[in-house]
Motif scaffolding. Structure first.
Motif, short mmCIF file in Angstrom:
data_model
loop_
_atom_site.label_atom_id
_atom_site.label_comp_id
_atom_site.label_asym_id
_atom_site.label_seq_id
_atom_site.Cartn_x
_atom_site.Cartn_y
_atom_site.Cartn_z
N GLU A 90 -4.91 45.75 15.59
CA GLU A 90 -5.81 44.68 15.15
C GLU A 90 -5.88 43.54 16.17
N SER A 91 -4.75 43.19 16.78
CA SER A 91 -4.75 42.11 17.78
C SER A 91 -5.60 42.50 18.98
N LYS A 92 -5.44 43.72 19.47
CA LYS A 92 -6.20 44.15 20.63
C LYS A 92 -7.69 44.21 20.31
N LYS A 93 -8.02 44.58 19.09
CA LYS A 93 -9.42 44.63 18.67
C LYS A 93 -10.03 43.22 18.66
N ILE A 94 -9.35 42.28 18.06
CA ILE A 94 -9.90 40.92 17.95
C ILE A 94 -9.88 40.20 19.29
N LEU A 95 -8.95 40.54 20.17
CA LEU A 95 -8.88 39.89 21.48
C LEU A 95 -10.05 40.28 22.38
N ARG A 98 13.01 35.01 22.88
CA ARG A 98 11.56 35.09 23.04
C ARG A 98 10.98 34.08 24.01
N LYS A 99 11.64 32.95 24.23
CA LYS A 99 11.00 31.90 25.02
C LYS A 99 10.70 32.32 26.45
N LYS A 100 11.44 33.26 26.99
CA LYS A 100 11.14 33.76 28.34
C LYS A 100 9.77 34.43 28.36
N ILE A 101 9.47 35.14 27.29
CA ILE A 101 8.17 35.81 27.20
C ILE A 101 7.09 34.81 26.83
N TYR A 102 7.38 33.91 25.89
CA TYR A 102 6.40 32.89 25.53
C TYR A 102 5.99 32.08 26.75
N SER A 103 6.92 31.87 27.68
CA SER A 103 6.62 31.07 28.88
C SER A 103 5.60 31.76 29.79
N LEU A 104 5.28 33.01 29.51
CA LEU A 104 4.26 33.72 30.28
C LEU A 104 2.84 33.32 29.86
N ALA A 105 2.73 32.54 28.79
CA ALA A 105 1.42 32.05 28.37
C ALA A 105 0.82 31.21 29.49
N ILE A 141 -0.26 43.74 23.78
CA ILE A 141 -1.02 42.60 23.25
C ILE A 141 -1.06 41.48 24.29
N ARG A 142 0.08 41.23 24.92
CA ARG A 142 0.16 40.18 25.94
C ARG A 142 -0.79 40.48 27.10
N ASN A 143 -0.83 41.73 27.55
CA ASN A 143 -1.73 42.10 28.65
C ASN A 143 -3.18 41.94 28.25
N GLU A 144 -3.51 42.31 27.02
CA GLU A 144 -4.87 42.15 26.52
C GLU A 144 -5.23 40.66 26.45
N THR A 145 -4.27 39.85 26.03
CA THR A 145 -4.48 38.41 25.96
C THR A 145 -4.74 37.86 27.36
N LYS A 146 -3.93 38.26 28.32
CA LYS A 146 -4.08 37.76 29.69
C LYS A 146 -5.42 38.18 30.29
N LYS A 147 -5.87 39.37 29.94
CA LYS A 147 -7.10 39.91 30.50
C LYS A 147 -8.34 39.20 29.95
N ASN A 148 -8.33 38.87 28.68
CA ASN A 148 -9.55 38.42 28.02
C ASN A 148 -9.53 36.99 27.50
N SER A 149 -8.41 36.31 27.58
CA SER A 149 -8.28 35.04 26.88
C SER A 149 -7.51 34.01 27.70
N VAL A 150 -7.45 32.83 27.14
CA VAL A 150 -6.56 31.79 27.62
C VAL A 150 -5.46 31.68 26.57
N SER A 151 -4.22 31.80 26.99
CA SER A 151 -3.12 31.74 26.03
C SER A 151 -2.41 30.40 26.10
N VAL A 152 -2.04 29.90 24.93
CA VAL A 152 -1.36 28.61 24.84
C VAL A 152 -0.14 28.79 23.95
N TRP A 153 1.01 28.46 24.49
CA TRP A 153 2.26 28.49 23.73
C TRP A 153 2.43 27.14 23.06
N LEU A 154 2.42 27.12 21.74
CA LEU A 154 2.67 25.90 20.99
C LEU A 154 4.17 25.82 20.75
#
Length: 118
Positions: free
Chosen positions: A10-15, A82-89, A34-47
């Motif tokens: 569902e995430s990849k579909k909506i992204l 998780r914060k190491k991965i979140y920092s990839l936003a 999901i992270r790769n799809e986000t990077k490819k198509n979106s701007v990611s923001v870590w809150l």
């Protein structure tokens, strides 16, 4: 496992859609696909939020199965893993001392700046 499989589909579909703000759960961005799809198509923001504040907000939640009956120490452990991965936003917004309106405005500014530099 079943939830994470559906979450990925569902995430990849909506992204793939445009002109949307999508709030992914913390576990979704951990998923490399999901992270790769986000990077490819979106701007990611870590809150980002202090774990102690986060714990106060989620400790009574019935909507977070991973945190059900979890201690603050367990949440800190999850956050630290998780914060190491979140920092990839693409961007990080420190939310601790900000209200919802300030956070929204900061995210909108990031988006507008990206649009102006594209």
């Amino acid at each position: 496992k079943a939830f994470r499989d559906v979450e990925e589909i569902e995430s990849k579909k909506i992204l793939k859609k445009t002109n949307l703000i999508i709030a992914l759960g913390g576990g979704a961005f951990i998923n490399e696909n999901i992270r790769n799809e986000t990077k490819k198509n979106s701007v990611s923001v870590w809150l980002d939020l202090d774990v102690k504040i986060l714990y106060k907000r989620v400790k009574e939640s019935k909507k977070r199965p991973l945190l059900k009956n979890s201690s603050e120490e367990e949440l800190i452990k999850i956050y630290n893993l998780r914060k190491k991965i979140y920092s990839l936003a693409d961007f990080k917004v420190q939310c601790g001392s900000k209200n919802k309106e300030q956070i929204i405005n900061e995210v909108l500014q990031i988006y507008e700046d990206r649009q102006n530099h594209s």
